[in-house]
Design a protein around this motif. Structure first.
Motif, PDB file in Angstrom:
ATOM      1  N   GLN A  44      -0.253 -10.167  25.135  1.00 29.32           N
ATOM      2  CA  GLN A  44       0.967 -10.968  25.036  1.00 29.32           C
ATOM      3  C   GLN A  44       2.227 -10.195  25.415  1.00 29.32           C
ATOM      4  OE1 GLN A  44       1.217 -13.169  21.217  1.00 29.32           O
ATOM      5  NE2 GLN A  44      -0.948 -12.654  20.924  1.00 29.32           N
ATOM      6  N   VAL A  45       2.211  -8.885  25.178  1.00 30.14           N
ATOM      7  CA  VAL A  45       3.412  -8.075  25.413  1.00 30.14           C
ATOM      8  C   VAL A  45       3.604  -7.852  26.910  1.00 30.14           C
ATOM      9  CG1 VAL A  45       4.453  -5.796  25.065  1.00 30.14           C
ATOM     10  CG2 VAL A  45       3.282  -6.942  23.170  1.00 30.14           C
ATOM     11  N   ASN A  46       4.853  -7.966  27.344  1.00 33.30           N
ATOM     12  CA  ASN A  46       5.223  -7.734  28.739  1.00 33.30           C
ATOM     13  C   ASN A  46       6.000  -6.432  28.882  1.00 33.30           C
ATOM     14  OD1 ASN A  46       4.182 -10.293  29.476  1.00 33.30           O
ATOM     15  ND2 ASN A  46       6.138 -11.264  28.917  1.00 33.30           N
ATOM     16  N   VAL A  47       5.880  -5.823  30.030  1.00 34.73           N
ATOM     17  CA  VAL A  47       6.729  -4.658  30.324  1.00 34.73           C
ATOM     18  C   VAL A  47       8.190  -5.119  30.236  1.00 34.73           C
ATOM     19  CG1 VAL A  47       7.443  -3.012  32.103  1.00 34.73           C
ATOM     20  CG2 VAL A  47       5.008  -3.523  31.758  1.00 34.73           C
ATOM     21  N   GLY A  48       8.997  -4.350  29.554  1.00 37.50           N
ATOM     22  CA  GLY A  48      10.402  -4.722  29.350  1.00 37.50           C
ATOM     23  C   GLY A  48      10.673  -5.300  27.976  1.00 37.50           C
ATOM     24  N   ASP A  49       9.618  -5.695  27.233  1.00 28.80           N
ATOM     25  CA  ASP A  49       9.829  -6.176  25.867  1.00 28.80           C
ATOM     26  C   ASP A  49      10.354  -5.036  24.979  1.00 28.80           C
ATOM     27  OD1 ASP A  49       9.047  -8.738  26.473  1.00 28.80           O
ATOM     28  OD2 ASP A  49       7.015  -8.535  25.677  1.00 28.80           O
ATOM     29  N   LYS A  50      11.065  -5.427  23.961  1.00 22.67           N
ATOM     30  CA  LYS A  50      11.738  -4.452  23.092  1.00 22.67           C
ATOM     31  C   LYS A  50      10.769  -3.802  22.115  1.00 22.67           C
ATOM     32  CE  LYS A  50      15.034  -6.265  20.666  1.00 22.67           C
ATOM     33  NZ  LYS A  50      16.336  -6.813  20.226  1.00 22.67           N
ATOM     34  N   VAL A  51      11.027  -2.522  21.808  1.00 25.66           N
ATOM     35  CA  VAL A  51      10.299  -1.783  20.781  1.00 25.66           C
ATOM     36  C   VAL A  51      11.339  -1.174  19.847  1.00 25.66           C
ATOM     37  CG1 VAL A  51       8.706   0.106  20.257  1.00 25.66           C
ATOM     38  CG2 VAL A  51       8.425  -1.222  22.378  1.00 25.66           C
ATOM     39  N   VAL A  52      11.222  -1.455  18.545  1.00 26.95           N
ATOM     40  CA  VAL A  52      12.139  -0.888  17.542  1.00 26.95           C
ATOM     41  C   VAL A  52      11.312  -0.099  16.540  1.00 26.95           C
ATOM     42  CG1 VAL A  52      13.779  -1.372  15.686  1.00 26.95           C
ATOM     43  CG2 VAL A  52      13.829  -2.747  17.788  1.00 26.95           C
ATOM     44  N   VAL A  53      11.616   1.199  16.414  1.00 28.53           N
ATOM     45  CA  VAL A  53      10.962   2.064  15.433  1.00 28.53           C
ATOM     46  C   VAL A  53      12.007   2.459  14.407  1.00 28.53           C
ATOM     47  CG1 VAL A  53       9.632   4.169  15.039  1.00 28.53           C
ATOM     48  CG2 VAL A  53       9.400   2.933  17.220  1.00 28.53           C
ATOM     49  N   HIS A  54      11.793   2.101  13.168  1.00 24.38           N
ATOM     50  CA  HIS A  54      12.821   2.331  12.147  1.00 24.38           C
ATOM     51  C   HIS A  54      12.167   2.720  10.819  1.00 24.38           C
ATOM     52  CE1 HIS A  54      12.081  -1.426   9.798  1.00 24.38           C
ATOM     53  NE2 HIS A  54      11.606  -1.847  10.959  1.00 24.38           N
ATOM     54  N   TRP A  55      12.992   3.213   9.887  1.00 21.15           N
ATOM     55  CA  TRP A  55      12.522   3.488   8.532  1.00 21.15           C
ATOM     56  C   TRP A  55      12.586   2.209   7.722  1.00 21.15           C
ATOM     57  CZ3 TRP A  55       9.531   7.138   7.177  1.00 21.15           C
ATOM     58  CH2 TRP A  55       9.618   8.401   7.766  1.00 21.15           C
ATOM     59  N   ALA A  93       0.835  -1.194   0.000  1.00 23.73           N
ATOM     60  CA  ALA A  93       0.000   0.000   0.000  1.00 23.73           C
ATOM     61  C   ALA A  93       0.877   1.255   0.000  1.00 23.73           C
ATOM     62  CB  ALA A  93      -0.920   0.010   1.215  1.00 23.73           C
ATOM     63  N   PRO A  94       0.478   2.294  -0.739  1.00 22.68           N
ATOM     64  CA  PRO A  94       1.246   3.545  -0.737  1.00 22.68           C
ATOM     65  C   PRO A  94       1.331   4.137   0.666  1.00 22.68           C
ATOM     66  CG  PRO A  94      -0.316   3.518  -2.553  1.00 22.68           C
ATOM     67  CD  PRO A  94      -0.655   2.345  -1.685  1.00 22.68           C
ATOM     68  N   THR A  95       2.493   4.658   0.981  1.00 18.86           N
ATOM     69  CA  THR A  95       2.700   5.260   2.299  1.00 18.86           C
ATOM     70  C   THR A  95       2.965   6.762   2.220  1.00 18.86           C
ATOM     71  OG1 THR A  95       5.092   4.887   2.253  1.00 18.86           O
ATOM     72  CG2 THR A  95       3.719   3.110   3.122  1.00 18.86           C
ATOM     73  N   GLY A  96       3.397   7.223   1.047  1.00 24.69           N
ATOM     74  CA  GLY A  96       3.750   8.637   0.920  1.00 24.69           C
ATOM     75  C   GLY A  96       5.187   8.929   1.285  1.00 24.69           C
ATOM     76  N   PHE A  97       5.917   7.911   1.765  1.00 22.24           N
ATOM     77  CA  PHE A  97       7.321   8.101   2.130  1.00 22.24           C
ATOM     78  C   PHE A  97       8.219   7.434   1.098  1.00 22.24           C
ATOM     79  CE2 PHE A  97      11.241   6.561   4.135  1.00 22.24           C
ATOM     80  CZ  PHE A  97      11.787   7.780   4.504  1.00 22.24           C
ATOM     81  N   GLU A 103       8.508   3.167   7.013  1.00 20.62           N
ATOM     82  CA  GLU A 103       8.404   3.154   5.546  1.00 20.62           C
ATOM     83  C   GLU A 103       7.156   2.431   5.080  1.00 20.62           C
ATOM     84  OE1 GLU A 103      10.913   2.158   1.501  1.00 20.62           O
ATOM     85  OE2 GLU A 103      11.824   1.824   3.443  1.00 20.62           O
ATOM     86  N   THR A 104       6.892   1.266   5.631  1.00 16.60           N
ATOM     87  CA  THR A 104       5.707   0.510   5.204  1.00 16.60           C
ATOM     88  C   THR A 104       4.501   0.761   6.100  1.00 16.60           C
ATOM     89  OG1 THR A 104       6.377  -1.415   6.516  1.00 16.60           O
ATOM     90  CG2 THR A 104       7.116  -1.331   4.224  1.00 16.60           C
ATOM     91  N   ARG A 105       4.712   1.521   7.181  1.00 16.92           N
ATOM     92  CA  ARG A 105       3.643   1.844   8.132  1.00 16.92           C
ATOM     93  C   ARG A 105       2.998   0.577   8.678  1.00 16.92           C
ATOM     94  NH1 ARG A 105       1.046   7.526   5.765  1.00 16.92           N
ATOM     95  NH2 ARG A 105       3.055   8.555   5.520  1.00 16.92           N
ATOM     96  N   THR A 106       3.852  -0.249   9.221  1.00 13.48           N
ATOM     97  CA  THR A 106       3.391  -1.519   9.786  1.00 13.48           C
ATOM     98  C   THR A 106       4.001  -1.751  11.165  1.00 13.48           C
ATOM     99  OG1 THR A 106       5.192  -2.705   8.672  1.00 13.48           O
ATOM    100  CG2 THR A 106       3.059  -2.629   7.541  1.00 13.48           C
TER     101      THR A 106
END
Length: 285
Positions: free
Chosen positions: A274-285, A105-109, A179-182
């Motif tokens: 399912q997610v626990n406090v302390g689980d990793k979050v990665v935000v990237h292009w 799907a188009p993202t505009g980026f 980039e893919t907005r997912t």
């Protein structure tokens, strides 16, 4: 006539001849401009060279007969390139998708996925494979495609997942691609669940990097904007992954204040459990 008279006349005749010959030699020598003697092979009747330049020696204001090199053609103007984000980029992606060069799907980026799609399009048309869209590439694409519909520009179907960032390949991770907005919920490199997301605006951008889930709130209302934020998973100074009714209603016509908005409430609710406090979050292009 006595002998002395004959001798006198002979001497006078020789002197006269010598005088005439000397004048001719001097005249030719002076005409040569160098004051030297005349070469034996030079004819006395040849035209004398001139020290003044001829017409051909003088500079002329008229063009010469040799061809003038043509000026270098200017490079085509670049309309879209890596890092751009605009409505035109979204249209580019939708048009590339119509002819099989963009499979999401188009993202505009404009990121690496879009750049690679443009390169493939340019290669097929024997255009310079820059990965950027110049006027020639754009006009060629316009001629081969139709104006995208609203649904083509902002489809309601889920976006195709990006190749996971290397930081997402180990452990329990909320892997989020701008980039893919997912968003992909991943455990040990395997995708458990995925969903569409949107991000903050230019003035309130979603921060990029590697974080951890600081806290979870099933029912939360923003203390700044007083809007509901169900299934919030906070990861960076108040920014959180949460369900957005506005995203569900308006899609990508809106933006968050920096949070990662999810429009599929049921999917997010399942991941929240399912997610626990302390689980990793990665935000990237």
């Amino acid at each position: 006539m006595n002998r002395s008279s004959v001798i006198r006349r002979a001497v006078l005749a020789v002197a006269a001849v010598a005088l005439v010959a000397g004048c001719k030699a001097e005249a030719v020598g002076a005409g040569g401009g160098g004051g030297g003697s005349v070469s034996p092979s030079t004819s006395s009747s040849a035209p004398a060279p001139s020290t003044s330049p001829t017409t051909d020696d003088k500079p002329s204001s008229s063009p010469t007969a040799s061809p003038t090199p043509s000026p270098t053609q200017p490079a085509a103007k670049v309309l879209m390139k890596d890092g751009d984000e605009s409505a035109q980029v979204r249209e580019l992606q939708a048009r590339l998708r119509q002819i099989g060069y963009f499979d999401r799907a188009p993202t505009g980026f404009y990121g690496t996925i879009t750049g690679n799609a443009v390169k493939a399009f340019q290669k097929k048309r024997e255009l310079p494979q820059t990965g950027s869209v110049d006027e020639i590439t754009w006009q060629r694409l316009l001629a081969m495609t139709k104006k995208p519909t609203a649904d083509e520009l902002k489809p309601s179907t889920s976006n195709k997942l990006d190749t996971p960032d290397p930081r997402c390949m180990t452990g329990r991770v909320l892997c989020i691609s701008k980039e893919t907005r997912t968003l992909a919920w991943m455990i040990d490199g395997k995708v458990v669940s995925s969903m569409d997301v949107r991000f903050g605006s230019e003035n309130t951008p979603t921060r990029e990097g590697e974080f951890k889930v600081d806290s979870k709130r099933r029912d939360w209302v923003s203390t700044l904007y007083h809007t509901p934020m169900p299934y919030s998973m906070f990861f960076s100074r108040g920014q959180a992954v949460h369900y957005s009714a506005d995203f569900a209603a308006r899609g990508y016509n809106g933006a968050s204040h920096g949070c990662v908005n999810v429009r599929d409430k049921a999917k997010l609710a399942a991941v929240f459990d399912q997610v626990n406090v302390g689980d990793k979050v990665v935000v990237h292009w």
